[in-house]
Motif scaffolding. Structure first.
Motif, mmCIF file in Angstrom:
data_model
loop_
_atom_site.group_PDB
_atom_site.id
_atom_site.type_symbol
_atom_site.label_atom_id
_atom_site.label_comp_id
_atom_site.label_asym_id
_atom_site.label_seq_id
_atom_site.Cartn_x
_atom_site.Cartn_y
_atom_site.Cartn_z
ATOM 1 N N ARG A 254 53.092 -0.246 41.362
ATOM 2 C CA ARG A 254 52.926 1.181 41.601
ATOM 3 C C ARG A 254 54.250 1.863 41.330
ATOM 4 N NH1 ARG A 254 49.755 2.117 47.118
ATOM 5 N NH2 ARG A 254 50.337 4.249 46.640
ATOM 6 N N LEU B 299 53.423 -2.702 47.290
ATOM 7 C CA LEU B 299 53.621 -1.627 46.325
ATOM 8 C C LEU B 299 53.709 -2.146 44.887
ATOM 9 C CD1 LEU B 299 56.120 0.907 47.925
ATOM 10 C CD2 LEU B 299 53.627 0.959 47.845
ATOM 11 N N ALA C 98 57.309 2.077 43.658
ATOM 12 C CA ALA C 98 58.055 0.848 43.932
ATOM 13 C C ALA C 98 59.437 0.898 43.299
ATOM 14 C CB ALA C 98 57.282 -0.360 43.418
#
Lengths: 300, 265
Positions: free
Chosen positions: A238, A235, A241
């Motif tokens: 992103r 992640l 996250a």
């Protein structure tokens, strides 16, 4: 202490032997109406439990022995089943996530063993007072002892599972990172948190009987949204996250132990998050236990 | 010098039925603003109301009263198990409470393990614990059962183990509920001597019993509990003469006279 009362002694009231009264046998119980007296009683409860550490230790060891009484491998069944699960999951998920087995398996073994500890602590912490009902109603004893018993028992189970991690690291030729010493403060925080969550959930579950299933389903969801079987790197960069990794208390608690062993340099953020959530937990547990402590004997 | 002081102690039991045990119901009640009302309307049993008395070394107190008068609750409160909602209790001295035969034993563990746990609870040394084991094993006559889980015991064996365990460590304050007097005749003979030594050795005895002759035999003060309150607090003769019907009182006195002839205490 005079252990055995010899029959036939003609003790007469007037010649009553006056034995000295030790401080722990001087009890004063006042219906607490204000915070200072509640907190004082709470602390004396916790110190009383600490004094009974031998009893807590023996109860925990007996709990584990009792679970595996009559089985050949005994508690090492735990180790074996964890090992099988990690072996199977490791191969499957490494393929699914296109990860290198040599880096994925050590990650997975650490994550799963730590997660098992965390979820067992919450599940058994919830019932710490309910399962000790016969003891609670038979004699006066420090109630926090029952929470301490859950903590010691589960850390003993965890100690059996460490073997799985060691074996996985050996097979994969992985060495623990140079910052591994950071797991010492990490586990210290885990132990304090484990005690606090057992007290908190134990009190709630003694009062409200529908809490254990709620705790179980929260932990189930947490298992999937926390980087346990999936690596945080998936992640990276992103937005989600931030929620799932940075501000997730479970992720932070896992990371302060898993990170150093996997060779990540010491990070400030997981520690700050873990300490932040832990302080909230400890304050909440302290407040709730101090209010509920005198009532637990009526609830169980 | 042991002592117990109870000042204005009140104990009430919340009565939880399935509804108030549910978090969902509590949250919904709070959300709809019913919690306040609920708090006040909560059904509680006032098990003890403004109970005050104090005991010193040499006092042998008996509780009498009908079922549900609060005798067992009062013993549990004296043992420090139930904390009062109002008032204050001071206890000076090592308390042993013989409240129920199970003695808080874990049925899944063996008799020996349960003995060890009790020793650890009383912070005995390893030596003292093995001494305790021997003493209790000899009294309870469990033989090979000592290493079997308590759940495999007959109820008589549980009583023997519980009784042996509770009476092995000499208390300064002894609290006894009536179950002790309810053992079978065989057990009673055996237990009697051990119990009597313990009763005499204890600095304070608090006893709850339905048997007036036991009260007359062992107590020098009697409290009559009624609906959670102290109805009368005086000498055994005085309390029992108003608590019992004249025939019962005469019978208890006769029984007492026969006993004191037969068994010198």
């Amino acid at each position: 202490m005079n252990m055995t009362s010899l029959p036939g002694s003609d003790a007469v009231q007037a010649h009553m032997p006056e034995t000295a009264i030790s401080p722990e046998n001087r009890i004063s119980i006042t219906a607490a109406r204000n915070w200072p007296s509640r907190v004082k009683a709470e602390f004396s409860d916790i110190f009383g439990a600490a004094h009974l550490w031998r009893l807590v230790w023996t109860l925990s060891v007996l709990d584990i022995q009792q679970r595996y009484r009559g089985s050949i491998l005994g508690p090492f069944w735990l180790t074996l089943s964890t090992g099988v699960m990690i072996g199977a999951m490791g191969v499957i998920y490494a393929g699914l996530f296109h990860e290198n087995v040599h880096t994925y398996l050590p990650f997975l073994s650490l994550s799963l063993v730590l997660w098992n500890l965390m979820s067992a602590l919450t599940a058994e912490g919830s019932t710490c007072f309910l399962t000790s009902e016969p003891m609670i109603r038979a004699m006066r004893m420090p109630l926090s002892m029952h929470a301490a018993r859950v903590v010691v028992r589960n850390f003993l189970v965890f100690a059996h599972n460490i073997i799985v991690i060691v074996v996985v690291f050996a097979i994969m030729h992985t060495m623990p990172g140079r910052y591994s010493f950071m797991i010492i403060p990490g586990f210290a925080l885990w132990i304090v948190d484990a005690f606090a969550i057992s007290l908190l959930l134990g009190v709630f579950c003694a009062r409200f009987r529908d809490i254990p299933p709620i705790v179980a389903s929260i932990m189930q969801i947490a298992f999937f949204v926390t980087p346990i079987i999936w690596s945080p790197a998936v992640l990276a960069h992103r937005g989600i996250a931030i929620v799932l990794i940075t501000w997730n208390p479970f992720a932070a608690l896992l990371e302060i132990i898993r990170g150093p062993i996997l060779g990540t340099p010491i990070q400030l953020m997981p520690w700050l998050v873990a300490l932040g959530y832990s302080s909230i937990l400890i304050i909440a547990a302290g407040a709730i236990f101090s209010i509920a402590r005198p009532r637990i004997a009526y609830w169980v | 010098m042991s002592s117990i002081t109870m000042s204005d102690v009140s104990v009430s039991f919340p009565l939880y039925h399935s509804e108030s045990r549910s978090l969902k119901k509590a949250v919904l009640a709070a959300a709809s603003g019913r919690l306040g009302k609920d708090e006040k309307r909560r059904v509680v049993v006032e098990a003890l109301r403004n109970v005050s008395f104090s005991l010193q070394t040499g006092d042998r107190l008996g509780f009498v009263g009908s079922n549900g008068a609060g005798k067992t609750t009062l013993l549990r409160t004296l043992a420090g198990i139930y904390e009062p909602v109002d008032g204050r209790i001071s206890i000076n001295g090592k308390v042993t409470a013989l409240l129920d035969p199970g003695q808080g034993m874990n049925a899944e563990l063996t008799g020996r393990e349960n003995i060890r746990l009790r020793g650890l609870f009383d912070r005995l040394s390893a030596n003292q614990i093995s001494q305790l084991e021997e003493d209790v094993a000899a009294f309870a006559e469990l033989d090979q059962f000592l290493d079997l889980p308590v759940r495999t015991y007959s109820s008589g064996m549980v009583v023997r183990l519980g009784f042996g365990l509770a009476t092995a460590i000499k208390p300064q304050i002894l609290l006894m509920d009536e179950w002790l007097m309810a053992g079978d005749a065989n057990f009673m003979d055996k237990a009697k001597q051990r119990l009597e030594t313990m009763v005499q050795g204890a600095e304070i005895l608090v006893l709850s019993s339905h048997a007036p002759n036991i009260i007359l035999q062992w107590c020098n003060r009697v409290i009559w509990m009624d609906k959670g309150r102290v109805k009368m607090d005086s000498t055994p003769q005085e309390v029992l003469s108003s608590y019992l019907s004249p025939e019962q009182f005469a019978e208890a006195n006769d029984l007492m006279a026969i006993r004191s002839l037969a068994i010198p205490i």
